[in-house]
Design a protein around this motif. Structure first.
Motif, PDB file in Angstrom:
ATOM      1  N   LEU A  97      32.224  23.886  53.682  1.00 57.31           N
ATOM      2  CA  LEU A  97      32.163  24.170  52.248  1.00 57.31           C
ATOM      3  C   LEU A  97      33.076  25.353  51.957  1.00 57.31           C
ATOM      4  O   LEU A  97      32.971  26.398  52.604  1.00 57.31           O
ATOM      5  CB  LEU A  97      30.739  24.513  51.813  1.00 57.31           C
ATOM      6  N   ILE A  98      33.964  25.182  50.977  1.00 52.19           N
ATOM      7  CA  ILE A  98      34.800  26.276  50.497  1.00 52.19           C
ATOM      8  C   ILE A  98      34.347  26.633  49.085  1.00 52.19           C
ATOM      9  O   ILE A  98      34.462  25.826  48.164  1.00 52.19           O
ATOM     10  CB  ILE A  98      36.293  25.898  50.493  1.00 52.19           C
ATOM     11  N   ASN A  99      33.816  27.833  48.926  1.00 50.56           N
ATOM     12  CA  ASN A  99      33.348  28.304  47.624  1.00 50.56           C
ATOM     13  C   ASN A  99      34.484  29.039  46.926  1.00 50.56           C
ATOM     14  O   ASN A  99      34.776  30.203  47.229  1.00 50.56           O
ATOM     15  CB  ASN A  99      32.148  29.241  47.801  1.00 50.56           C
ATOM     16  N   ASN A 100      35.131  28.351  45.983  1.00 47.00           N
ATOM     17  CA  ASN A 100      36.328  28.883  45.344  1.00 47.00           C
ATOM     18  C   ASN A 100      36.200  28.976  43.822  1.00 47.00           C
ATOM     19  O   ASN A 100      37.167  29.264  43.134  1.00 47.00           O
ATOM     20  CB  ASN A 100      37.525  27.988  45.710  1.00 47.00           C
ATOM     21  N   ALA A 101      34.997  28.745  43.308  1.00 46.18           N
ATOM     22  CA  ALA A 101      34.821  28.710  41.851  1.00 46.18           C
ATOM     23  C   ALA A 101      34.996  30.090  41.234  1.00 46.18           C
ATOM     24  O   ALA A 101      34.661  31.116  41.837  1.00 46.18           O
ATOM     25  CB  ALA A 101      33.450  28.156  41.502  1.00 46.18           C
ATOM     26  N   GLN A 102      35.513  30.093  40.015  1.00 44.36           N
ATOM     27  CA  GLN A 102      35.654  31.331  39.251  1.00 44.36           C
ATOM     28  C   GLN A 102      35.557  30.999  37.770  1.00 44.36           C
ATOM     29  O   GLN A 102      36.119  29.999  37.324  1.00 44.36           O
ATOM     30  CB  GLN A 102      37.000  31.998  39.534  1.00 44.36           C
ATOM     31  N   VAL A 103      34.839  31.818  37.031  1.00 42.06           N
ATOM     32  CA  VAL A 103      34.699  31.576  35.597  1.00 42.06           C
ATOM     33  C   VAL A 103      35.309  32.737  34.814  1.00 42.06           C
ATOM     34  O   VAL A 103      35.260  33.898  35.235  1.00 42.06           O
ATOM     35  CB  VAL A 103      33.220  31.387  35.191  1.00 42.06           C
ATOM     36  N   LYS A 104      35.895  32.389  33.674  1.00 43.08           N
ATOM     37  CA  LYS A 104      36.477  33.382  32.773  1.00 43.08           C
ATOM     38  C   LYS A 104      36.057  33.032  31.345  1.00 43.08           C
ATOM     39  O   LYS A 104      36.799  32.394  30.609  1.00 43.08           O
ATOM     40  CB  LYS A 104      38.000  33.397  32.870  1.00 43.08           C
ATOM     41  N   PRO A 105      34.853  33.442  30.958  1.00 41.24           N
ATOM     42  CA  PRO A 105      34.385  33.114  29.602  1.00 41.24           C
ATOM     43  C   PRO A 105      35.070  33.988  28.556  1.00 41.24           C
ATOM     44  O   PRO A 105      35.829  34.908  28.884  1.00 41.24           O
ATOM     45  CB  PRO A 105      32.889  33.433  29.685  1.00 41.24           C
ATOM     46  N   VAL A 149      30.382  25.035  58.488  1.00 41.10           N
ATOM     47  CA  VAL A 149      31.198  26.208  58.195  1.00 41.10           C
ATOM     48  C   VAL A 149      31.231  26.436  56.693  1.00 41.10           C
ATOM     49  O   VAL A 149      31.407  25.486  55.912  1.00 41.10           O
ATOM     50  CB  VAL A 149      32.645  26.019  58.718  1.00 41.10           C
ATOM     51  N   ILE A 150      31.067  27.680  56.278  1.00 38.70           N
ATOM     52  CA  ILE A 150      31.261  28.077  54.888  1.00 38.70           C
ATOM     53  C   ILE A 150      32.404  29.075  54.827  1.00 38.70           C
ATOM     54  O   ILE A 150      32.456  30.025  55.616  1.00 38.70           O
ATOM     55  CB  ILE A 150      29.996  28.702  54.283  1.00 38.70           C
ATOM     56  N   VAL A 151      33.314  28.850  53.894  1.00 38.21           N
ATOM     57  CA  VAL A 151      34.383  29.806  53.617  1.00 38.21           C
ATOM     58  C   VAL A 151      34.226  30.246  52.159  1.00 38.21           C
ATOM     59  O   VAL A 151      34.397  29.439  51.239  1.00 38.21           O
ATOM     60  CB  VAL A 151      35.783  29.192  53.834  1.00 38.21           C
ATOM     61  N   ASN A 152      33.878  31.497  51.966  1.00 36.32           N
ATOM     62  CA  ASN A 152      33.756  32.055  50.622  1.00 36.32           C
ATOM     63  C   ASN A 152      35.077  32.716  50.235  1.00 36.32           C
ATOM     64  O   ASN A 152      35.673  33.437  51.048  1.00 36.32           O
ATOM     65  CB  ASN A 152      32.634  33.089  50.569  1.00 36.32           C
ATOM     66  N   ILE A 153      35.519  32.467  49.030  1.00 38.17           N
ATOM     67  CA  ILE A 153      36.765  33.075  48.561  1.00 38.17           C
ATOM     68  C   ILE A 153      36.428  34.299  47.720  1.00 38.17           C
ATOM     69  O   ILE A 153      35.813  34.195  46.657  1.00 38.17           O
ATOM     70  CB  ILE A 153      37.613  32.079  47.749  1.00 38.17           C
ATOM     71  N   GLY A 154      36.826  35.465  48.213  1.00 43.61           N
ATOM     72  CA  GLY A 154      36.587  36.712  47.508  1.00 43.61           C
ATOM     73  C   GLY A 154      37.805  37.120  46.701  1.00 43.61           C
ATOM     74  O   GLY A 154      38.562  36.290  46.198  1.00 43.61           O
ATOM     75  N   SER A 155      38.027  38.403  46.613  1.00 38.85           N
ATOM     76  CA  SER A 155      39.183  38.968  45.919  1.00 38.85           C
ATOM     77  C   SER A 155      39.389  40.379  46.414  1.00 38.85           C
ATOM     78  O   SER A 155      38.423  41.072  46.778  1.00 38.85           O
ATOM     79  CB  SER A 155      38.970  38.982  44.402  1.00 38.85           C
TER      80      SER A 155
END
Length: 275
Positions: A97-105, A149-155
């Motif tokens: 799982l690659i967690n790549n979501a990002q929100v910009k309200p 495997v989980i890959v979290n996308i940070g910044s």
């Protein structure tokens, strides 16, 4: 003890792995989908923009890739749960799982003095709370499979504070007309991703579930010249990243090449955090 091949082709192989990417149509998400599917992985493309998912999937499948588009709203627990139910129904398993979501309200770029709780909670829900729920659902499948495997996308702004001076007098290409800045909601949500990574790696210790974080620096996305110059001066490489320069890192984290890596934060930022 796991026996890991030293053969490069096998060490970095993701062939036939089932990889779900939440946030599959963003500037980096599209890169991950294209690159990993080109390496033989079966990609589940999850995004709130389902039409864009379908179009990209159709394009890639027409050249022999295996991709499967699915709607998912990372701010909705029922939507996330349905996403993983559909994965099991279609593929019977999940490897990564690659967690790549990002929100910009709306009001995302509001200055700190004007930030309201609704905007803050909306960003935290999509960028962090949804990642917790998606990780929980993925780990249920991983435990049944025996590994995952989980890959979290940070910044980089989850690791160091943004230098707001680089946003002065630069155009906001995402919300034209609004002053450009790096908001508090983004910083604290991405900092939370780093800690979530550590927490999950510890929680699932000795369960053959590995959880790591990839922290990218600034990616060129048709920003104006002033912004690019100001950002670039703060890196030791003297430039922003190109959008395909994280593909090697994502392959490393998804493959057996990173087999002894767990709970780590891989920072690839052009050197902005080193000075």
């Amino acid at each position: 003890m796991n026996k890991i091949s030293n053969d490069d082709a096998n060490l970095f192989s993701v062939k036939n792995k089932v990889i779900a990417i939440i946030g599959a149509t963003g500037i980096l998400g599209e890169q991950y989908v294209d690159f990993l599917s080109g390496k033989g992985a079966k990609i589940i493309m999850g995004d709130i923009d389902y039409d864009k998912c379908k179009n990209l999937s159709k394009k890639l499948n027409s050249i022999g890739r295996t991709t499967f588009p699915l709607f998912v709203d990372n701010a909705s627990q029922p939507s996330i749960e349905n996403f993983f139910n559909e994965i099991v129904k279609e593929f019977k398993s999940l490897d990564v799982l690659i967690n790549n979501a990002q929100v910009k309200p709306k009001r995302f770029y509001s200055p700190f003095e004007d930030y309201d709780m609704d905007t803050l909670n909306e960003v935290l829900c999509g960028n962090l709370s949804g990642v917790v729920i998606s990780s929980k659902e993925a780990c249920k499948i991983f435990q049944q499979n025996g590994s995952g495997v989980i890959v979290n996308i940070g910044s980089i702004y989850g690791v160091v504070a943004p230098d707001q001076r680089i946003y002065s007098n630069t155009e906001n290409i995402y919300f034209p007309g609004e002053k450009f800045s790096s908001p508090v909601s983004y910083a604290i949500s991405k900092a939370g991703i780093v800690q979530l990574t550590k927490y999950l790696s510890s929680y699932y210790r000795e369960k053959s579930i590995r959880v790591n974080c990839l922290t990218p620096g600034g990616v060129f996305d048709s920003h104006d010249v002033d912004f690019v110059n100001q950002y670039s001066k703060r890196t030791t490489l003297g430039r922003m990243a190109e959008k395909n320069e994280y593909n090697g890192a994502i392959l490393f984290l998804c493959s057996e090449a990173s087999a002894y890596m767990n709970g780590a934060n891989l920072i690839i930022d052009g050197g902005i955090s080193s000075i």
